[in-house]
Enzyme design. Structure first.
Site, PDB file in Angstrom:
ATOM      1  N   GLU A 186       0.821  -1.205   0.000  1.00  0.00           N
ATOM      2  CA  GLU A 186       0.000   0.000   0.000  1.00  0.00           C
ATOM      3  C   GLU A 186       0.859   1.260   0.000  1.00  0.00           C
ATOM      4  OE1 GLU A 186      -3.725   1.851   2.621  1.00  0.00           O
ATOM      5  OE2 GLU A 186      -2.558   0.171   3.400  1.00  0.00           O
ATOM      6  N   GLU A 216     -13.046   2.160   4.069  1.00  0.00           N
ATOM      7  CA  GLU A 216     -12.052   2.451   5.100  1.00  0.00           C
ATOM      8  C   GLU A 216     -12.097   3.954   5.390  1.00  0.00           C
ATOM      9  OE1 GLU A 216      -7.701   0.642   5.959  1.00  0.00           O
ATOM     10  OE2 GLU A 216      -7.720   2.293   4.525  1.00  0.00           O
TER      11      GLU A 216
END
Length: 260
Positions: free
Chosen positions: A147, A242
Protein backbone atom coordinates in the site's frame (compact mmCIF):
# COMPACT_ATOMS: atom_id res chain seq x y z
CA UNK A 1 -19.84 -4.25 -16.10
CA UNK A 2 -20.25 -6.28 -12.94
CA UNK A 3 -21.67 -5.08 -9.64
CA UNK A 4 -19.04 -4.27 -7.06
CA UNK A 5 -18.94 -6.00 -3.70
CA UNK A 6 -18.32 -3.80 -0.69
CA UNK A 7 -16.86 -4.69 2.69
CA UNK A 8 -16.47 -2.73 5.92
CA UNK A 9 -13.13 -2.14 7.64
CA UNK A 10 -13.91 -2.82 11.29
CA UNK A 11 -10.78 -1.03 12.48
CA UNK A 12 -12.15 2.36 11.44
CA UNK A 13 -15.92 1.81 11.23
CA UNK A 14 -18.18 0.76 14.11
CA UNK A 15 -15.49 1.82 16.56
CA UNK A 16 -18.37 2.97 18.78
CA UNK A 17 -18.52 -0.71 19.74
CA UNK A 18 -16.02 -3.21 21.15
CA UNK A 19 -14.25 -5.14 18.40
CA UNK A 20 -16.13 -8.38 18.97
CA UNK A 21 -19.48 -6.62 18.52
CA UNK A 22 -18.55 -4.98 15.22
CA UNK A 23 -19.04 -7.99 12.90
CA UNK A 24 -22.68 -8.26 13.98
CA UNK A 25 -23.15 -4.52 13.57
CA UNK A 26 -21.82 -4.72 10.00
CA UNK A 27 -24.13 -7.64 9.26
CA UNK A 28 -27.09 -5.69 10.65
CA UNK A 29 -26.35 -2.99 8.07
CA UNK A 30 -26.45 -5.51 5.24
CA UNK A 31 -22.78 -6.34 4.77
CA UNK A 32 -21.58 -9.91 4.37
CA UNK A 33 -17.85 -9.14 4.32
CA UNK A 34 -15.39 -7.23 6.52
CA UNK A 35 -11.70 -6.45 6.73
CA UNK A 36 -9.46 -5.12 9.49
CA UNK A 37 -6.05 -3.95 10.50
CA UNK A 38 -4.12 -6.28 12.82
CA UNK A 39 -6.53 -6.25 15.78
CA UNK A 40 -4.26 -7.56 18.53
CA UNK A 41 -1.70 -5.88 20.79
CA UNK A 42 1.25 -8.00 19.72
CA UNK A 43 2.40 -10.24 16.88
CA UNK A 44 1.40 -13.54 18.51
CA UNK A 45 -1.91 -13.26 20.39
CA UNK A 46 -3.22 -15.98 22.66
CA UNK A 47 -5.28 -18.72 21.07
CA UNK A 48 -8.25 -17.52 23.11
CA UNK A 49 -8.08 -14.09 21.43
CA UNK A 50 -7.98 -15.65 17.98
CA UNK A 51 -10.86 -17.97 18.87
CA UNK A 52 -12.96 -15.09 20.17
CA UNK A 53 -12.53 -13.06 16.99
CA UNK A 54 -13.19 -16.08 14.77
CA UNK A 55 -16.33 -16.81 16.77
CA UNK A 56 -17.59 -13.24 16.42
CA UNK A 57 -17.09 -13.32 12.65
CA UNK A 58 -18.73 -16.73 12.31
CA UNK A 59 -21.66 -15.84 14.56
CA UNK A 60 -22.32 -12.69 12.52
CA UNK A 61 -22.20 -14.62 9.25
CA UNK A 62 -19.63 -12.29 7.67
CA UNK A 63 -16.54 -13.31 5.76
CA UNK A 64 -13.10 -11.82 6.38
CA UNK A 65 -11.79 -10.58 3.04
CA UNK A 66 -8.79 -8.53 4.12
CA UNK A 67 -6.37 -8.56 7.06
CA UNK A 68 -3.23 -6.58 7.85
CA UNK A 69 -0.13 -8.21 9.15
CA UNK A 70 1.00 -6.71 12.45
CA UNK A 71 2.09 -3.15 11.64
CA UNK A 72 3.29 -2.08 15.08
CA UNK A 73 1.41 0.35 17.31
CA UNK A 74 -0.43 2.40 14.72
CA UNK A 75 -1.98 4.93 17.17
CA UNK A 76 1.59 5.92 18.05
CA UNK A 77 2.52 6.36 14.40
CA UNK A 78 3.92 2.95 13.44
CA UNK A 79 3.16 2.04 9.83
CA UNK A 80 4.62 -1.41 9.36
CA UNK A 81 7.55 -3.58 10.34
CA UNK A 82 9.09 -4.78 7.08
CA UNK A 83 12.00 -2.46 6.52
CA UNK A 84 13.67 -1.94 9.88
CA UNK A 85 16.21 -4.23 11.57
CA UNK A 86 14.65 -3.34 14.92
CA UNK A 87 11.17 -4.51 13.90
CA UNK A 88 11.89 -7.26 11.38
CA UNK A 89 11.78 -10.07 13.96
CA UNK A 90 8.35 -8.94 15.14
CA UNK A 91 7.08 -9.12 11.57
CA UNK A 92 8.53 -12.57 11.02
CA UNK A 93 7.02 -13.79 14.28
CA UNK A 94 3.65 -12.59 13.02
CA UNK A 95 3.68 -14.18 9.56
CA UNK A 96 2.53 -17.68 10.46
CA UNK A 97 -0.09 -16.38 12.91
CA UNK A 98 -1.61 -14.04 10.32
CA UNK A 99 -1.56 -16.62 7.55
CA UNK A 100 -2.98 -19.27 9.87
CA UNK A 101 -5.87 -17.03 10.91
CA UNK A 102 -6.46 -16.05 7.28
CA UNK A 103 -6.63 -19.71 6.29
CA UNK A 104 -9.06 -20.43 9.12
CA UNK A 105 -11.36 -17.58 8.04
CA UNK A 106 -11.02 -17.99 4.28
CA UNK A 107 -9.28 -14.60 3.92
CA UNK A 108 -7.22 -14.23 0.77
CA UNK A 109 -5.81 -10.67 0.95
CA UNK A 110 -3.05 -9.82 3.45
CA UNK A 111 -1.70 -6.28 3.70
CA UNK A 112 1.95 -5.76 4.66
CA UNK A 113 2.69 -2.12 5.47
CA UNK A 114 6.25 -1.23 4.49
CA UNK A 115 7.31 0.68 7.61
CA UNK A 116 8.45 4.22 8.39
CA UNK A 117 11.85 5.46 7.37
CA UNK A 118 14.31 5.18 10.27
CA UNK A 119 18.02 4.99 10.94
CA UNK A 120 18.03 1.26 10.24
CA UNK A 121 15.71 1.14 7.24
CA UNK A 122 16.87 -1.33 4.61
CA UNK A 123 14.92 -1.75 1.39
CA UNK A 124 16.45 -5.15 0.72
CA UNK A 125 15.25 -6.30 4.14
CA UNK A 126 11.72 -5.18 3.30
CA UNK A 127 11.84 -7.18 0.07
CA UNK A 128 13.19 -10.20 1.96
CA UNK A 129 10.36 -10.01 4.49
CA UNK A 130 7.78 -9.61 1.76
CA UNK A 131 9.14 -12.70 0.04
CA UNK A 132 8.82 -14.65 3.30
CA UNK A 133 5.21 -13.50 3.64
CA UNK A 134 4.44 -14.50 0.06
CA UNK A 135 5.97 -17.95 0.61
CA UNK A 136 3.77 -18.47 3.66
CA UNK A 137 0.63 -17.08 2.00
CA UNK A 138 0.92 -18.93 -1.30
CA UNK A 139 -0.23 -22.37 -0.03
CA UNK A 140 -3.56 -20.92 1.14
CA UNK A 141 -4.08 -18.98 -2.09
CA UNK A 142 -3.63 -15.59 -0.44
CA UNK A 143 -2.09 -12.49 -2.01
CA UNK A 144 0.19 -10.13 -0.11
CA UNK A 145 -0.58 -6.52 -1.01
CA UNK A 146 1.56 -3.37 -0.81
CA UNK A 147 0.00 0.00 0.00
CA UNK A 148 0.96 3.61 -0.66
CA UNK A 149 0.05 6.11 2.07
CA UNK A 150 -0.19 9.88 1.89
CA UNK A 151 2.69 11.92 3.28
CA UNK A 152 0.44 14.55 4.91
CA UNK A 153 -0.57 12.12 7.66
CA UNK A 154 2.28 9.62 7.35
CA UNK A 155 5.35 11.81 7.17
CA UNK A 156 7.96 9.05 7.44
CA UNK A 157 6.30 6.44 5.23
CA UNK A 158 8.38 6.14 2.04
CA UNK A 159 5.80 4.67 -0.38
CA UNK A 160 3.60 7.66 -1.17
CA UNK A 161 2.59 7.02 -4.78
CA UNK A 162 1.24 4.22 -6.94
CA UNK A 163 4.55 4.28 -8.82
CA UNK A 164 6.57 3.66 -5.65
CA UNK A 165 4.29 0.86 -4.46
CA UNK A 166 4.19 -0.80 -7.87
CA UNK A 167 7.99 -0.73 -8.02
CA UNK A 168 8.00 -2.85 -4.85
CA UNK A 169 5.37 -5.16 -6.34
CA UNK A 170 7.59 -5.59 -9.40
CA UNK A 171 10.46 -6.74 -7.19
CA UNK A 172 8.54 -9.39 -5.23
CA UNK A 173 6.61 -11.92 -7.32
CA UNK A 174 3.34 -12.90 -5.71
CA UNK A 175 2.51 -9.43 -4.39
CA UNK A 176 -0.07 -6.96 -5.71
CA UNK A 177 -0.98 -3.32 -5.23
CA UNK A 178 -3.47 -2.18 -2.60
CA UNK A 179 -5.04 0.87 -4.26
CA UNK A 180 -6.31 3.09 -1.46
CA UNK A 181 -8.08 5.85 -3.35
CA UNK A 182 -8.08 8.16 -0.34
CA UNK A 183 -4.31 8.12 0.15
CA UNK A 184 -3.62 8.32 -3.58
CA UNK A 185 -6.01 11.24 -4.08
CA UNK A 186 -4.44 13.11 -1.16
CA UNK A 187 -1.18 12.85 -3.09
CA UNK A 188 -2.77 14.29 -6.23
CA UNK A 189 -2.93 11.13 -8.31
CA UNK A 190 -5.25 10.91 -11.31
CA UNK A 191 -7.49 8.07 -10.15
CA UNK A 192 -9.39 7.51 -13.43
CA UNK A 193 -6.06 7.25 -15.23
CA UNK A 194 -4.72 4.86 -12.60
CA UNK A 195 -7.78 2.62 -12.92
CA UNK A 196 -7.39 2.62 -16.70
CA UNK A 197 -3.69 1.78 -16.61
CA UNK A 198 -3.29 -0.46 -13.59
CA UNK A 199 -6.57 -1.98 -12.32
CA UNK A 200 -5.39 -5.39 -13.43
CA UNK A 201 -2.58 -5.09 -10.87
CA UNK A 202 -4.83 -4.18 -7.97
CA UNK A 203 -4.95 -6.81 -5.25
CA UNK A 204 -7.42 -4.82 -3.19
CA UNK A 205 -9.16 -1.41 -3.22
CA UNK A 206 -10.05 0.83 -0.29
CA UNK A 207 -11.99 4.09 -0.39
CA UNK A 208 -12.74 7.25 1.57
CA UNK A 209 -13.41 10.82 0.52
CA UNK A 210 -10.89 13.64 0.38
CA UNK A 211 -9.73 15.57 2.32
CA UNK A 212 -11.42 14.52 5.57
CA UNK A 213 -11.45 10.74 5.06
CA UNK A 214 -15.22 10.64 5.55
CA UNK A 215 -17.67 8.54 3.58
CA UNK A 216 -18.11 9.23 -0.14
CA UNK A 217 -20.20 12.34 -0.64
CA UNK A 218 -18.56 14.27 2.19
CA UNK A 219 -15.62 15.54 0.15
CA UNK A 220 -14.25 16.22 -3.29
CA UNK A 221 -14.09 12.87 -5.10
CA UNK A 222 -16.68 11.77 -7.66
CA UNK A 223 -17.15 8.23 -6.44
CA UNK A 224 -20.02 7.50 -8.81
CA UNK A 225 -17.56 7.97 -11.66
CA UNK A 226 -14.64 6.24 -9.97
CA UNK A 227 -16.58 3.16 -8.94
CA UNK A 228 -18.26 2.89 -12.34
CA UNK A 229 -14.82 2.86 -13.92
CA UNK A 230 -13.64 0.29 -11.39
CA UNK A 231 -16.65 -1.94 -12.05
CA UNK A 232 -15.82 -1.92 -15.77
CA UNK A 233 -12.12 -2.63 -15.17
CA UNK A 234 -10.27 -5.95 -14.82
CA UNK A 235 -10.36 -5.65 -11.01
CA UNK A 236 -12.86 -8.17 -9.61
CA UNK A 237 -12.22 -8.01 -5.86
CA UNK A 238 -14.13 -6.25 -3.09
CA UNK A 239 -14.01 -2.54 -2.29
CA UNK A 240 -13.12 -1.87 1.33
CA UNK A 241 -14.90 0.99 3.07
CA UNK A 242 -12.05 2.45 5.10
CA UNK A 243 -13.42 5.83 6.10
CA UNK A 244 -14.07 7.75 9.31
CA UNK A 245 -17.86 8.01 9.36
CA UNK A 246 -19.37 11.44 9.68
CA UNK A 247 -21.90 10.59 12.39
CA UNK A 248 -22.78 7.09 13.61
CA UNK A 249 -21.30 4.30 11.49
CA UNK A 250 -24.68 2.71 10.84
CA UNK A 251 -25.96 5.97 9.33
CA UNK A 252 -23.03 6.44 6.94
CA UNK A 253 -23.96 4.05 4.12
CA UNK A 254 -26.70 5.91 2.27
CA UNK A 255 -24.35 6.88 -0.55
CA UNK A 256 -24.11 3.22 -1.61
CA UNK A 257 -27.62 3.37 -3.09
CA UNK A 258 -26.27 5.34 -6.05
CA UNK A 259 -23.16 3.24 -6.68
CA UNK A 260 -22.53 0.33 -9.07
Amino acid sequence: MTALRYDVNLSILFTELPLLQRPAAAAACGFDAVEMWWPFDGPVPADSELDALAGALDDAGVSLVGLNFDAGHMPSGDRGLLSSRSTSRRFRDNIDVTVGFAERMGCRVLNALYGNTSDDTEHDLALENLALAVTAARPIGATVVIEALNSHENTRYPLTSSKAALEVVDQVPGTAFLADFYHLARMGEDLPALIASSAGRFGHVQIADVPGRGQPGTGELDYAELLTLLAASPYDGPVGLEYKPVGPSADSFGWLEDMP
